[in-house]
Scaffold this active site. Structure first.
Site, PDB file in Angstrom:
ATOM      1  N   GLU A  63       0.825  -1.214   0.000  1.00  0.00           N
ATOM      2  CA  GLU A  63       0.000   0.000   0.000  1.00  0.00           C
ATOM      3  C   GLU A  63       0.856   1.260   0.000  1.00  0.00           C
ATOM      4  O   GLU A  63       0.509   2.265  -0.611  1.00  0.00           O
ATOM      5  CB  GLU A  63      -0.943   0.023   1.209  1.00  0.00           C
ATOM      6  CG  GLU A  63      -2.122  -0.930   1.103  1.00  0.00           C
ATOM      7  CD  GLU A  63      -1.855  -2.256   1.789  1.00  0.00           C
ATOM      8  OE1 GLU A  63      -0.681  -2.533   2.139  1.00  0.00           O
ATOM      9  OE2 GLU A  63      -2.814  -3.035   1.978  1.00  0.00           O
ATOM     10  N   PHE A 125     -12.087  -7.241  13.599  1.00  0.00           N
ATOM     11  CA  PHE A 125     -10.969  -7.679  12.759  1.00  0.00           C
ATOM     12  C   PHE A 125     -10.628  -6.600  11.732  1.00  0.00           C
ATOM     13  O   PHE A 125     -11.510  -6.085  11.055  1.00  0.00           O
ATOM     14  CB  PHE A 125     -11.338  -8.990  12.048  1.00  0.00           C
ATOM     15  CG  PHE A 125     -10.264  -9.464  11.098  1.00  0.00           C
ATOM     16  CD1 PHE A 125      -9.017  -9.849  11.581  1.00  0.00           C
ATOM     17  CD2 PHE A 125     -10.494  -9.505   9.738  1.00  0.00           C
ATOM     18  CE1 PHE A 125      -8.018 -10.266  10.715  1.00  0.00           C
ATOM     19  CE2 PHE A 125      -9.496  -9.921   8.857  1.00  0.00           C
ATOM     20  CZ  PHE A 125      -8.253 -10.305   9.349  1.00  0.00           C
ATOM     21  N   GLN A 126      -9.361  -6.256  11.639  1.00  0.00           N
ATOM     22  CA  GLN A 126      -8.848  -5.225  10.722  1.00  0.00           C
ATOM     23  C   GLN A 126      -9.522  -3.873  10.928  1.00  0.00           C
ATOM     24  O   GLN A 126      -9.766  -3.137   9.971  1.00  0.00           O
ATOM     25  CB  GLN A 126      -8.966  -5.691   9.261  1.00  0.00           C
ATOM     26  CG  GLN A 126      -8.024  -6.844   8.962  1.00  0.00           C
ATOM     27  CD  GLN A 126      -7.784  -7.085   7.476  1.00  0.00           C
ATOM     28  OE1 GLN A 126      -8.650  -6.861   6.660  1.00  0.00           O
ATOM     29  NE2 GLN A 126      -6.589  -7.573   7.153  1.00  0.00           N
ATOM     30  N   LYS A 175     -17.979  -0.881   5.556  1.00  0.00           N
ATOM     31  CA  LYS A 175     -18.348  -1.898   4.575  1.00  0.00           C
ATOM     32  C   LYS A 175     -19.863  -1.922   4.320  1.00  0.00           C
ATOM     33  O   LYS A 175     -20.298  -2.102   3.184  1.00  0.00           O
ATOM     34  CB  LYS A 175     -17.888  -3.267   5.082  1.00  0.00           C
ATOM     35  CG  LYS A 175     -17.908  -4.335   4.008  1.00  0.00           C
ATOM     36  CD  LYS A 175     -17.263  -5.622   4.509  1.00  0.00           C
ATOM     37  CE  LYS A 175     -17.287  -6.683   3.413  1.00  0.00           C
ATOM     38  NZ  LYS A 175     -16.674  -7.947   3.873  1.00  0.00           N
ATOM     39  N   MET A 483      24.062   9.534   2.975  1.00  0.00           N
ATOM     40  CA  MET A 483      23.940  10.801   3.686  1.00  0.00           C
ATOM     41  C   MET A 483      24.208  10.602   5.175  1.00  0.00           C
ATOM     42  O   MET A 483      24.841  11.449   5.817  1.00  0.00           O
ATOM     43  CB  MET A 483      22.553  11.398   3.466  1.00  0.00           C
ATOM     44  CG  MET A 483      22.449  12.855   3.884  1.00  0.00           C
ATOM     45  SD  MET A 483      23.624  13.922   3.039  1.00  0.00           S
ATOM     46  CE  MET A 483      22.606  14.593   1.724  1.00  0.00           C
TER      47      MET A 483
END
Lengths: 571, 172
Positions: A63, A125-126, A175, A483
């Protein structure tokens, strides 16, 4: 234009429609060309509709890669990049990208799935409180609570993301809202009383600046990314030429003024050039157009532009006076302000001496490097500039290679430069180059990366192969986090704590594993042949340049010092 | 220095979170914050009292608040004629012996006793913060069992003194 689709037809028929369909319909209305998205449980209803949609969907392999790609797309097109991810981990994986876009004012519209309304707050969940998490790192965010609100929220989100000072906007969709069915709602006009960006400058301030310019002996323009967001490069050139005012760039503003123009002084800041930094230090009038006086630009504020009257054109009033006291504040869109400045009648400027002095500095203190031994990263950049005739889209990661790219690739056009400035996000470069490539499918894209940053996003090679994007992946491989290594060498007595990469995969074999051509390059001669080969076609390629591991970026304003206290300005 | 800022905001879920988030993100210090409905439907009024080191910071705070999409108006009202009030509930230990003393104390403050228990009583007091602090100091020796303050809420008075006239007072 998009053709009539099943969804728009359904709307016309006034048949009940699901939340997911309403959402895709709204995206089509905004003329979205590409979605960077990753499916998951909470967005399954939406993905079922995407299956039939005409909008191109690109699947990143993480993602975070998806949102960086959307940033690259937004930077090149100026249009919002669109991202769809699922709830919970999908949503938390885009947090870095949102922050990056917020810092660099990139327009994004991001959709996150959410657990069903009834179980929000139950640690389902999630589930993640993505509104709470992203409130400080988005320009605005929404959670959809009624299916009827979807069309308006999407419309408003695109407007907020792309107007005023652009930024990321997030829409969280439970959802059950995505599956709910509704009559197509009435269309509503945008009305946001608390959000009214000021585009037109105040006339009195424009006059004040015009008068200041006519009496200034050492004026200088500092051009930031605001010039690019406002598409004001032509107006900037017109104004600078009319008033003969030299132009200094910020890192993100590169391309807003042609680098090889006589009045261009190059980039200022920590690794900017001597002339640009000294011009800021010596100036008696500093005209900031769309830059935010970031600390990497100003160095120690005590000794920043000590003799200058400061004028600041910015669409965000909160940036004016935030870091540097400002005598002439101009809240406006850069394009509108420049148009009005050009139209003002004023005494023609007399600062020949100043311009001569700047030209002398330019000759005396150019960027330099020792090109006598081994393959130098700066040499690679010079060769890339030459081979692409300065016309490529250049995307970088963060670190030494980023600074060398900014120093040695001379941009003649706007919106050809994609880099992570404010947040300095490693792993940004490769996925952002994918988004930039989707923004301009014909352009040659250079993804200039370090070996460290590349390894944070290697999985996105799969996307490059899948769409056969014309991206040349340039790895300036110094076997180190360059760096960090440079700072440890200069400020930590050479104690290289975890900055050297002792184990590295073969990048060539890694490319080959994705069926992308890979090359290892150890000398200028090899570089010459291989660059000619890869630029003769539009295929993706990975070039592993084994550059001098001890090379440092100069000149440099050490942390805490003023911009006139640069080190490494001369060989 | 203390500054009082009033905001009108959309009455939407999460708005208070946006405001307090902004304060912590920008490292500003809130002394008190009060929220409630305003005269307009769907619009809430927030009053913040902040403690800042200089004028620049207060300017930044108001600008950053103004940038919030849900914020309709921000006003720094500290330098104007304002009505500002806070409410405090104070539960004080009291015996039959001290009750009349406490009664005498609250009278000049126009406070009221709103609950009396066996060994304590609850005092309700409204006024500017300084008044409330002065009263708390006075009542402390009797033993404060519990203290609850609402924080300041404020708005502009109907009539404003003309500018400057407030500061240039001379006795000559």
């Amino acid at each position: 234009m998009l053709q009539e689709t099943a969804f728009t037809k359904m709307k016309a028929d006034n048949k009940p429609i699901s939340g997911s369909e309403l959402l895709l319909q709204a995206l089509e209305k905004e003329q979205v060309e590409v979605i960077f998205g990753y499916p998951g449980g909470a967005v399954l209803p939406l993905y079922d509709k995407i299956y039939d949609s005409k909008i191109l969907h690109v699947l990143p392999r993480h993602e975070q890669g998806g949102i960086h790609a959307a940033e690259g797309y937004a930077r090149i097109t100026g249009k919002p990049g669109v991202v769809i991810v699922t709830s919970g981990p999908g949503a938390t994986n885009i947090v870095t990208g949102l922050t990056d876009a917020m810092m660099d004012s990139l327009p994004l519209v991001v959709f996150t799935g959410q657990v069903a309304t009834g179980v929000i707050g139950s640690d389902a969940f999630q589930e993640a409180d993505i509104l709470g998490i992203t409130t400080p790192i988005t320009k605005y965010n929404y959670q959809v609570r009624n299916i009827e609100d979807i069309p308006y929220i999407v419309k408003e989100a695109f407007y907020i993301a792309s107007s005023g000072r652009p930024g990321p906007v997030l829409i969280d969709i439970p959802k059950d809202i995505a599956t709910a069915i509704s009559e197509p709602p009435e269309e509503k006009e945008i009305n946001i009383p608390g959000y009214q960006p000021t585009l037109q400058p105040n006339y009195l301030q424009i006059r004040k600046l015009t008068e200041a310019v006519s009496s200034a002996k050492k004026p200088v323009i500092l051009a930031g990314a605001g010039v690019l967001h406002a598409k004001a490069a032509a107006e900037l050139k017109q104004y600078a030429e009319q008033q003969q005012i030299p132009v200094v760039h910020t890192l993100l503003g590169l391309g807003g003024f042609p680098a090889e123009h006589d009045l261009s002084l190059g980039m200022a800041g920590m690794h900017g050039c001597y002339t640009a930094n000294m011009a800021l230090y010596e100036a008696d009038l500093l005209i900031n157009i769309g830059a935010r006086f970031d600390d990497r630009l100003t160095g120690n504020l005590e000794s920043f532009a000590p003799n200058a009257t400061v004028a600041h054109v910015d669409i965000d009033p909160a940036e004016i006076g935030k870091n540097v006291p400002t005598e002439i504040p101009i809240v406006a869109d850069a394009k509108e302000a420049l148009k009005q400045l050009v139209a003002q009648e004023g005494k023609l400027p007399e600062h020949k001496e100043w311009l001569t002095q700047l030209q002398n500095w330019k000759k005396e203190y150019p960027y330099f490097y020792d090109n006598t031994s081994s393959l130098k990263p700066q040499k690679v950049l010079e060769m890339l500039f030459e081979k692409t005739k300065g016309e490529a889209i250049v995307v970088t990661d963060v670190g030494q290679h980023q600074m060398w790219a900014a120093q040695y690739y001379k941009f003649s056009k706007a919106n050809r430069w994609v880099t992570s400035g404010g947040l300095g996000t490693m792993g940004f470069g490769l996925p952002a180059s994918i988004g930039a490539s989707f923004a301009d499918r014909d352009a040659c894209v250079l993804a200039i990366l370090g070996d460290g940053g590349f390894q944070m996003s290697t999985q996105e090679l799969a996307v490059i192969k899948e769409f056969n994007l014309p991206i040349k992946i340039i790895i300036l491989n110094n076997m180190a986090l360059g760096m960090v290594r440079q700072w440890q060498e200069l400020f930590y007595e050479g104690r290289f704590s975890h900055s050297k990469n002792p184990v590295q995969p073969s990048f060539v074999k890694l490319a080959e594993a994705y069926d992308i051509k890979g090359y290892e390059i150890n000398s200028v001669e090899e570089a010459e042949t291989i660059l000619n080969e890869v630029f003769s076609n539009n295929e993706p390629a990975l070039l592993d340049f084994r550059v001098d591991p001890n090379e440092n970026v100069y000149p440099m304003v050490p942390a805490g010092k003023g911009s006139h206290e640069m080190v490494g300005v001369k060989p | 220095m203390k500054r009082t800022i009033t905001l009108t905001v959309n009455n939407r879920p999460g708005v208070l979170n946006r405001i307090t988030n902004l304060f912590s993100k920008r490292n500003y210090n809130i002394e008190s914050i009060t929220v409630g409905h305003s005269e307009l439907e769907g619009v809430s009024r927030i009053t913040c009292v902040v403690n800042v080191d200089n004028e620049n910071i207060i300017e930044q705070i108001t600008k950053q608040l103004n940038k919030q999409v849900d914020v309709l108006k921000v006003t720094d009202i500290s330098d104007q004629a304002i009505v500002s009030r806070e409410l405090a509930l104070i539960k004080v230990l009291s015996t039959p012996n001290t009750r009349s003393e406490i009664n005498a104390l609250i009278e000049p403050f126009r406070a009221t006793i709103v609950d009396i228990g066996k060994d304590s009583l609850v005092i309700q007091l409204t006024g500017e913060s300084e008044k409330i602090e002065a009263f708390i100091e006075l009542i402390k020796p009797y033993g404060i069992k519990e203290l609850a303050r609402t924080g300041t809420t404020a708005f502009l008075r109907g009539t404003q003194r003309t500018s400057n006239s407030t500061k240039n007072i001379s006795i000559v």
